[in-house]
Design an enzyme around this catalytic site. Structure first.
Site, mmCIF file in Angstrom:
data_model
loop_
_atom_site.group_PDB
_atom_site.id
_atom_site.type_symbol
_atom_site.label_atom_id
_atom_site.label_comp_id
_atom_site.label_asym_id
_atom_site.label_seq_id
_atom_site.Cartn_x
_atom_site.Cartn_y
_atom_site.Cartn_z
ATOM 1 N N LYS A 1 15.146 0.995 43.596
ATOM 2 C CA LYS A 1 15.571 0.003 44.597
ATOM 3 C C LYS A 1 15.953 0.703 45.897
ATOM 4 C CE LYS A 1 16.996 -3.232 40.990
ATOM 5 N NZ LYS A 1 18.054 -3.883 40.229
ATOM 6 N N GLN B 1 24.247 -3.532 39.008
ATOM 7 C CA GLN B 1 23.194 -3.292 38.030
ATOM 8 C C GLN B 1 23.703 -3.614 36.626
ATOM 9 O OE1 GLN B 1 20.067 -2.607 38.893
ATOM 10 N NE2 GLN B 1 19.358 -2.608 36.784
ATOM 11 N N ASP C 1 20.751 -10.893 43.860
ATOM 12 C CA ASP C 1 20.185 -10.965 42.506
ATOM 13 C C ASP C 1 20.057 -12.417 42.046
ATOM 14 O OD1 ASP C 1 19.332 -8.649 41.234
ATOM 15 O OD2 ASP C 1 21.369 -7.998 40.752
HETATM 16 N N1 GUN Z 1 19.188 -5.412 34.808
HETATM 17 C C1 GUN Z 1 17.952 -5.804 34.416
HETATM 18 N N2 GUN Z 1 17.362 -6.522 35.383
HETATM 19 C C2 GUN Z 1 18.234 -6.585 36.411
HETATM 20 C C3 GUN Z 1 18.191 -7.189 37.705
HETATM 21 O O1 GUN Z 1 17.216 -7.841 38.117
HETATM 22 N N3 GUN Z 1 19.305 -7.013 38.469
HETATM 23 C C4 GUN Z 1 20.369 -6.318 38.049
HETATM 24 N N4 GUN Z 1 21.415 -6.223 38.858
HETATM 25 N N5 GUN Z 1 20.455 -5.752 36.854
HETATM 26 C C5 GUN Z 1 19.372 -5.888 36.047
#
Ligand code: GUN
Length: 293
Positions: free
Chosen positions: A52, A96, A119
């Site tokens: 990211k 995350q 998100d």
């Molecule tokens: N863990 C698995 N997929 C995601 C996501 O799209 N965002 C976040 N923050 N954590 C994740």
């Protein structure tokens, strides 16, 4: 069979965003800013967050990474979110997942300012999405919708079968495919671990979204000829031929299923790349809303 190539579709989103950011900067404005919180040292989470951040840099976005110890208290994590909520230079915040056991994920997600919740996990955004109101859409389902749009996949009146009902993928993609819109208007069946006759239901699908997290689960005898198959799986499986010691495997047995499909996403190189493009798009949107650009 045609590949739904996430590399190509994600690059076109990123190219457009890169141009937009260049225009902002040439007007003397700051670029969009994504802040990520990473708790502990989960290997997969480390990889995703690194990706990211790399993609932010490639697109001209600013990013900040806040690392917190595995044993962090819920209070300390909440304080960090409060700080980022108040920081005017931050447009988007993501925590995350998964979080360590001592922390209740839902408590944390509800503290993120819904206007910075790129998100799309805050209940405010979930509720708005379900009602078809403007909202942040979780990055993976949003990325899938962008992929369907890029390849102009016809979804109108089609039967979509979603395997998995997670808040992150299964449930939101079922809502989006069902909504009235250019890549919506599907009749959607959501399957899960208690579903009976799963194979039979899948064989009736025009579109299958496999998001259950079981490597190579979907086999050729579970899909009908000409179906569209979207593979959301990204499980790490041991592989001694790889430098890392593992390979990434999808929920679809690609070797078996691909010859029966009209379209299929590869893993890697499919939905995963779209997830990042969608996150950048959400962050850009947060920036535009907050700065009236
Ligand atoms: N863990 C698995 N997929 C995601 C996501 O799209 N965002 C976040 N923050 N954590 C994740």
């Amino acid at each position: 069979m045609q590949l739904l190539d996430g590399k190509i579709a994600a690059q076109s989103v990123k190219d457009r965003l890169t141009e937009e950011v260049k225009k902002l900067v040439s007007r003397g404005l700051r670029p969009p800013h994504l802040a990520a919180i990473l708790v502990g040292q989960n290997g997969a989470s480390e990889t995703y967050v690194a990706s990211k951040i790399r993609n932010c840099a490639e697109t001209g976005f600013r990013s900040s990474l806040v690392r917190m110890d595995e044993n962090v208290s819920e209070e300390a994590l909440k304080a960090e979110i409060a700080r980022l909520n108040q920081d005017d230079s931050v447009d988007g915040i993501l925590v995350q997942l998964p979080l360590p056991k001592q922390i209740r994920e839902d408590n944390i997600i509800q503290l993120i300012d819904p206007d910075k919740d790129v998100d799309g996990f805050h209940p405010m955004n979930t509720g708005r999405m379900v009602q078809g109101l403007p909202s942040y859409i979780p990055a993976t389902p949003y990325g899938i919708m962008m992929l369907l749009e890029h390849y102009k996949i016809d979804t109108q009146g089609k039967h979509a079968v979603v395997i998995g009902r997670s808040n992150i993928v299964g449930r939101p993609i079922s809502v989006l495919l069902n909504q009235d819109g250019p890549r919506g208007n599907c009749t959607v069946t959501v399957c899960h671990s208690r579903t009976r006759n799963l194979a039979e239901i899948c064989r009736q699908a025009d579109i299958i979204v496999a998001a259950l997290g079981k490597p190579r689960f979907l086999k050729a005898d579970m899909v009908k000829e000409g179906s569209v198959v979207i593979d959301v799986g990204i499980t790490r499986v041991p592989d001694t031929t790889k430098k890392t010691g593992f390979a990434i495997q999808g929920d679809v047995d690609f070797a078996e299923v691909s010859s029966k499909c009209s379209y299929i996403t590869p893993v890697p190189g499919g939905v995963g790349l779209m997830t990042i493009a969608a996150l950048l798009q959400n962050t850009y949107h947060a920036y535009s809303r907050r700065n009236n650009t």
